[in-house]
Motif scaffolding. Structure first.
Motif, short mmCIF file in Angstrom:
data_model
loop_
_atom_site.label_atom_id
_atom_site.label_comp_id
_atom_site.label_asym_id
_atom_site.label_seq_id
_atom_site.Cartn_x
_atom_site.Cartn_y
_atom_site.Cartn_z
N CYS A 150 44.79 36.77 43.37
CA CYS A 150 44.92 37.74 42.27
C CYS A 150 44.19 37.25 41.03
CB CYS A 150 46.39 37.99 41.95
SG CYS A 150 47.22 39.10 43.13
N GLY A 151 44.24 35.92 40.80
CA GLY A 151 43.51 35.38 39.66
C GLY A 151 42.02 35.65 39.77
N LYS A 152 41.50 35.54 40.99
CA LYS A 152 40.08 35.81 41.20
C LYS A 152 39.76 37.29 41.00
CE LYS A 152 39.64 31.96 44.45
NZ LYS A 152 39.43 31.58 45.88
N VAL A 153 40.67 38.14 41.50
CA VAL A 153 40.46 39.59 41.32
C VAL A 153 40.49 39.96 39.84
CG1 VAL A 153 41.56 41.84 41.67
CG2 VAL A 153 41.37 40.22 43.58
N ASN A 154 41.41 39.35 39.09
CA ASN A 154 41.59 39.69 37.67
C ASN A 154 40.83 38.75 36.74
OD1 ASN A 154 43.35 41.92 38.02
ND2 ASN A 154 45.06 40.50 38.41
N ASP A 155 39.84 38.07 37.28
CA ASP A 155 39.11 37.11 36.45
C ASP A 155 38.51 37.77 35.22
OD1 ASP A 155 37.98 34.29 36.29
OD2 ASP A 155 36.17 35.51 36.09
N GLY A 156 37.93 38.94 35.40
CA GLY A 156 37.33 39.63 34.26
C GLY A 156 38.36 40.03 33.23
N SER A 157 39.51 40.52 33.69
CA SER A 157 40.57 40.91 32.77
C SER A 157 41.09 39.70 32.00
CB SER A 157 41.72 41.57 33.54
OG SER A 157 41.29 42.76 34.17
N CYS A 158 41.29 38.60 32.74
CA CYS A 158 41.76 37.37 32.09
C CYS A 158 40.77 36.90 31.03
CB CYS A 158 41.98 36.27 33.12
SG CYS A 158 43.60 36.34 33.94
N GLN A 159 39.51 36.97 31.39
CA GLN A 159 38.51 36.49 30.44
C GLN A 159 38.54 37.34 29.17
OE1 GLN A 159 37.18 33.74 31.27
NE2 GLN A 159 35.87 33.42 29.50
N GLY A 160 38.70 38.63 29.34
CA GLY A 160 38.77 39.50 28.17
C GLY A 160 39.98 39.22 27.31
N LEU A 161 41.16 39.04 27.96
CA LEU A 161 42.38 38.71 27.21
C LEU A 161 42.22 37.41 26.43
CD1 LEU A 161 45.28 39.53 29.73
CD2 LEU A 161 44.92 40.58 27.49
N LEU A 162 41.71 36.39 27.12
CA LEU A 162 41.57 35.10 26.49
C LEU A 162 40.59 35.13 25.33
CD1 LEU A 162 41.58 32.75 29.62
CD2 LEU A 162 43.41 33.06 27.96
N ALA B 149 29.85 40.74 21.99
CA ALA B 149 29.69 42.00 22.72
C ALA B 149 29.25 41.77 24.16
CB ALA B 149 28.68 42.91 22.00
N VAL B 150 28.31 40.84 24.31
CA VAL B 150 27.81 40.56 25.66
C VAL B 150 28.90 39.97 26.54
CG1 VAL B 150 26.22 39.13 26.98
CG2 VAL B 150 25.42 40.28 24.93
N LEU B 151 29.59 38.94 25.99
CA LEU B 151 30.57 38.23 26.82
C LEU B 151 31.81 39.07 27.10
CD1 LEU B 151 30.33 34.64 25.38
CD2 LEU B 151 29.60 35.43 27.62
N SER B 152 32.22 39.87 26.17
CA SER B 152 33.46 40.63 26.35
C SER B 152 33.30 41.78 27.33
CB SER B 152 33.98 41.15 25.01
OG SER B 152 33.02 41.99 24.42
N THR B 153 32.07 42.11 27.74
CA THR B 153 31.85 43.20 28.69
C THR B 153 31.60 42.69 30.10
OG1 THR B 153 29.51 43.22 28.13
CG2 THR B 153 30.93 44.73 26.91
N VAL B 154 31.66 41.35 30.27
CA VAL B 154 31.44 40.79 31.61
C VAL B 154 32.69 40.98 32.45
CG1 VAL B 154 31.00 38.68 32.91
CG2 VAL B 154 29.78 39.12 30.78
N THR B 155 32.60 41.63 33.57
CA THR B 155 33.73 41.82 34.51
C THR B 155 33.24 41.57 35.92
OG1 THR B 155 33.27 44.17 34.71
CG2 THR B 155 34.87 43.51 33.03
N LEU B 156 34.19 41.34 36.78
CA LEU B 156 33.87 41.13 38.19
C LEU B 156 34.46 42.27 39.02
CD1 LEU B 156 34.63 37.30 38.46
CD2 LEU B 156 32.39 38.41 38.27
N ALA B 157 33.66 42.77 39.92
CA ALA B 157 34.15 43.82 40.82
C ALA B 157 34.99 43.20 41.92
CB ALA B 157 32.97 44.57 41.42
N ALA B 158 35.95 43.93 42.46
CA ALA B 158 36.80 43.43 43.54
C ALA B 158 37.11 44.56 44.50
CB ALA B 158 38.10 42.87 42.97
N GLN C 200 48.00 43.97 36.49
CA GLN C 200 47.26 43.41 35.35
C GLN C 200 47.93 42.11 34.89
OE1 GLN C 200 44.37 44.29 33.55
NE2 GLN C 200 44.07 45.39 35.51
N PRO C 201 47.16 41.07 34.68
CA PRO C 201 47.74 39.77 34.32
C PRO C 201 48.19 39.73 32.86
CG PRO C 201 45.37 39.61 34.26
CD PRO C 201 45.68 41.00 34.75
N THR C 202 49.12 38.81 32.60
CA THR C 202 49.53 38.55 31.22
C THR C 202 48.68 37.41 30.66
OG1 THR C 202 51.18 36.89 31.85
CG2 THR C 202 51.90 39.21 31.80
N LEU C 203 48.77 37.23 29.34
CA LEU C 203 48.03 36.14 28.70
C LEU C 203 48.50 34.79 29.25
CD1 LEU C 203 45.95 35.37 26.52
CD2 LEU C 203 47.84 35.26 24.89
#
Length: 723
Positions: free
Chosen positions: A52-64, A17-26, A36-39
């Motif tokens: 773009c990878g840096k901007v979507n870092d939080g999204s990528c982390q959630g997908l992974l 729960a803690v890790l999956s809610t970590v996102t980065l603002a951009a 939005q990035p793909t897997l």
């Protein structure tokens, strides 16, 4: 045994729960330009490093993390030792299957090893996706099974003589390096435990355990301080660990049986197999040191005896042998101190060092490999592996040897055993060396062989040639004995591949002693990764002795990188080799020619022992953000020792000789031994996210070793009798 402490961690649901809610603002403007990035994009290191990878870092982390959790839930699990970089100790990990595909197995026909490894790799691959060489070998095995009890090669003879065990051993190859599965299979309905095994023609095989031979509690109790050449500096074992290990009772504490193995398995059921097997692997390394020390001392004894028998000095030989023994004893004590720290030297209770599924396989191999090597060696010596229509084994009546009443002895394993026994006894009565396949006299022995094992990630192999030769122009009736020459030679080549199917030369080691017109020539050379590292080439006009021991170590060689996918995570791994090679030689002799009387005095000593060990290793170079990566283990690619002992002498007998006065006599004593172990170990990549780990074994082999005598020529006869 000491265990590492496991750090405190939050409950898994909380961690997710803690890790999956970590996102980065951009910045909003930049985010609008980045969809939005793909897997797939999120597993691309270059994309993750882009804007773009840096901007979507939080999204990528959630997908992974979401995909990682889903893969983990359905994957098989096991308790494994994890890398120290990831906390160490034993943890439950998910295992990603990595089928063996691009394999590189060939040769080694002079040993049981070649047959076992090539048979097991067929089962490991499920008899699918076989290479051309594997298809040919599989067809050969099918023909063996389909032709009844007739044999058409020495390899087939050994396979059928130990038929029940051979079939078990090949089928066990399907389990790879899962020693627990091999152990369980041995006790199953198709296993070898608690049952009588038979040859293909229905003969009972000797039991695995004879009920008499006792063995050590664990391998460290094999230790006994060894002797040194007189007058040299000996190593002094001073540790408490060495005193504990030198324990007579513990050295004979175990009487092996199927019941004992089962009882030990149950008593250590709470210890992870990885812990048990790794302890056994360390013990096997310790035993290899003991074996090496024994070989060095025995080699010194033989060489010293030969030199003293010719009134030659052993001083240099004594000093160099003692230096080698000293270094080996030092390494032995270091191993014992570590073993004591692990609790392995306790004699009055069971420890995790005393048994493992790996030890079970090692103990079975220790019984079954020598039995089969003996039979294979006898067959190759007596037949030259010639089973053709005109061969003696299929036309034994031509030999006129007492006890061989049949014409064709290839009809069954029992018949072949009878033939080999009778023929070898007959050959032992001959005064001169002959070629058994043709029964013609020979004036040389030139033995060569090669083998390779592995896959397109790691592999190792060898080729060698060794022997002796006596050359005299002309024939026994008009030859010029004064021109007689002799040579003793040994050559070893080691090859390996790392993260590629391309084999490269690792080492070339060569030694030779030979006579020339008016001198004796000594030659030694060593090459490592294509570069000459040692050369000696000198001719001596009279009596001489030359002693050399040249060890060469390269700890970080042939490094290559490759990327592996641990489910969805790419991990770049660097692989390489650590190599130890050496060449020890004791050369000596004397030469005198009197061509006016057509006489020669020749005395040649050539003990040449090339040896090598090559280990593969790997280290993690790159992972992806948010995932911790590590690598663990190593694999023995090849360990090879090839000691050649050679003695060739020609001298005039005394006038009072009882049967051959004033006759040029040949004295020949030459033997070649081989100790080989290949493809033993495991290298695995570990990846962690959400505090859960996955393992991808990139190399995993069970290992197989053998020691065998390849030839032994011992003769004394009039020189003319060879012609």
């Amino acid at each position: 045994m000491s265990l590492r402490r496991t750090p405190f961690r939050l409950p898994r649901p909380v961690r997710w729960a803690v890790l999956s809610t970590v996102t980065l603002a951009a910045p909003q403007a930049l985010a609008a330009d980045c969809p939005q990035p793909t897997l797939t994009q999120c597993t691309d290191v270059d994309y993750r490093a882009s804007e773009c990878g840096k901007v979507n870092d939080g999204s990528c982390q959630g997908l992974l993390e979401s995909e990682w959790k889903a893969r983990y839930e359905v994957a098989p699990k096991r308790n494994a030792l994890v890398p120290d970089s990831m906390g160490g100790g034993v943890e439950q990990v998910a295992v990603q299957d990595d089928p063996v595909t691009d394999t590189l197995f060939s040769g080694s026909d002079e040993t049981v090893l070649g047959q076992v490894q090539r048979g097991q790799v067929l089962a490991r691959k499920g008899y699918k996706n076989l290479t051309k060489a594997e298809q040919a070998y599989n067809k050969q095995r099918e023909e063996w099974d389909g032709n009844g009890i007739v044999a058409r090669s020495c390899q087939e003879y050994v396979h059928e003589k130990y038929y029940d065990y051979s079939r078990f051993e090949q089928d066990a190859g399907a389990f790879g390096d899962n020693f627990r599965a091999v152990f369980d299979f041995a006790y199953g309905s198709k296993g070898i435990a608690e049952r009588t095994l038979y040859s293909k023609d229905g003969q009972k095989l000797a039991p695995l355990w004879d009920g008499k031979t006792r063995v050590e509690k664990n391998a460290y109790f094999r230790f006994v301080p060894g002797a040194y050449p007189k007058g040299t500096k000996a190593y002094s074992f001073s540790s408490e660990a060495a005193k504990k290990a030198n324990n007579v009772e513990a050295r004979q504490a175990v009487l092996p049986s199927d019941a004992w193995h089962q009882a030990m398995s149950k008593s250590l059921a709470k210890v992870a197999d990885d812990v048990l097997n790794e302890s056994q692997q360390r013990q096997e390394t310790f035993v290899a040191l003991l074996t090496q020390r024994e070989a060095v001392y025995l080699g010194w004894q033989r060489a010293a005896e030969a030199l003293r028998g010719r009134d030659l000095s052993t001083a240099e030989l004594d000093v160099k042998a003692a230096e080698r023994l000293y270094g080996l004893d030092q390494a032995l004590e270091e191993s014992l101190v570590k073993a004591d720290a692990e609790g392995c030297l306790v004699a009055d209770r069971v420890t995790a060092c005393d048994w493992s599924p790996r030890r079970y396989k090692a103990m079975v191999d220790a019984v079954m490999v020598p039995r089969r090597e003996l039979n294979l060696g006898q067959c190759l010596t007596a037949t030259g592996n010639d089973f053709g229509a005109e061969s003696f084994i299929r036309n034994a009546d031509r030999l006129k040897i007492k006890g061989l009443e049949l014409k064709d002895y290839t009809v069954s394993p029992v018949a072949m055993t009878t033939y080999l026994k009778a023929l070898l006894e007959y050959l032992a009565t001959l005064q001169e060396p002959v070629q058994p396949a043709t029964m013609t006299k020979r004036r040389s022995k030139d033995f060569s062989a090669s083998g390779y094992s592995g896959d397109n990630r790691f592999g190792g192999g060898y080729s060698f040639r060794a022997g002796w030769e006596l050359t005299t122009p002309g024939t026994a009736f008009n030859g010029n004995w004064c021109d007689t020459n002799a040579s003793i030679f040994s050559e070893l080549n080691i090859y390996a591949n790392v993260f590629s199917s391309v084999r490269k030369e690792v080492a070339h080691l060569e030694g030779r002693a030979s006579t020339e017109t008016s001198s004796i020539r000594a030659q030694l050379s060593a090459r490592l990764f294509g570069y000459s590292v040692y050369t000696f080439d000198r001719s001596y006009p009279a009596r001489f002795t030359f002693i050399e021991n040249k060890p060469i170590v390269e700890k970080d060689a042939a490094k290559v990188s490759a990327t592996f996918m641990v489910w969805i995570i790419p991990v770049t791994v660097t692989g390489g080799m650590s190599v130890e090679v050496g060449l020890h030689a004791s050369l000596g002799g004397a030469l005198g020619r009197d061509c006016t009387r057509n006489l020669i005095t020749l005395d040649l000593i050539g003990d040449v022992g090339p040896y090598t060990a090559a280990n593969g290793f790997a280290s993690v170079a790159i992972g992806v953000p948010g995932f911790q990566v590590g690598v663990r283990g190593q694999v023995l690619l090849v360990r090879f020792d090839l000691p050649l002992q050679g003695r060739i002498g020609v001298a005039l007998s005394s006038p009072t000789h009882p049967t051959n006065p004033n006759t040029l006599f040949l004295t020949l004593g030459s033997s070649l031994d081989m100790t080989l172990r290949t493809l033993d170990g495991r290298i695995a990549v570990f990846v962690e996210a959400l505090f859960i780990k996955a393992e991808l074994p990139i190399v995993s082999w069970t290992g197989f070793g053998t020691t065998t005598r390849l030839f032994n020529d011992q003769y004394a006869l009039p020189l003319a009798q060879l012609y």
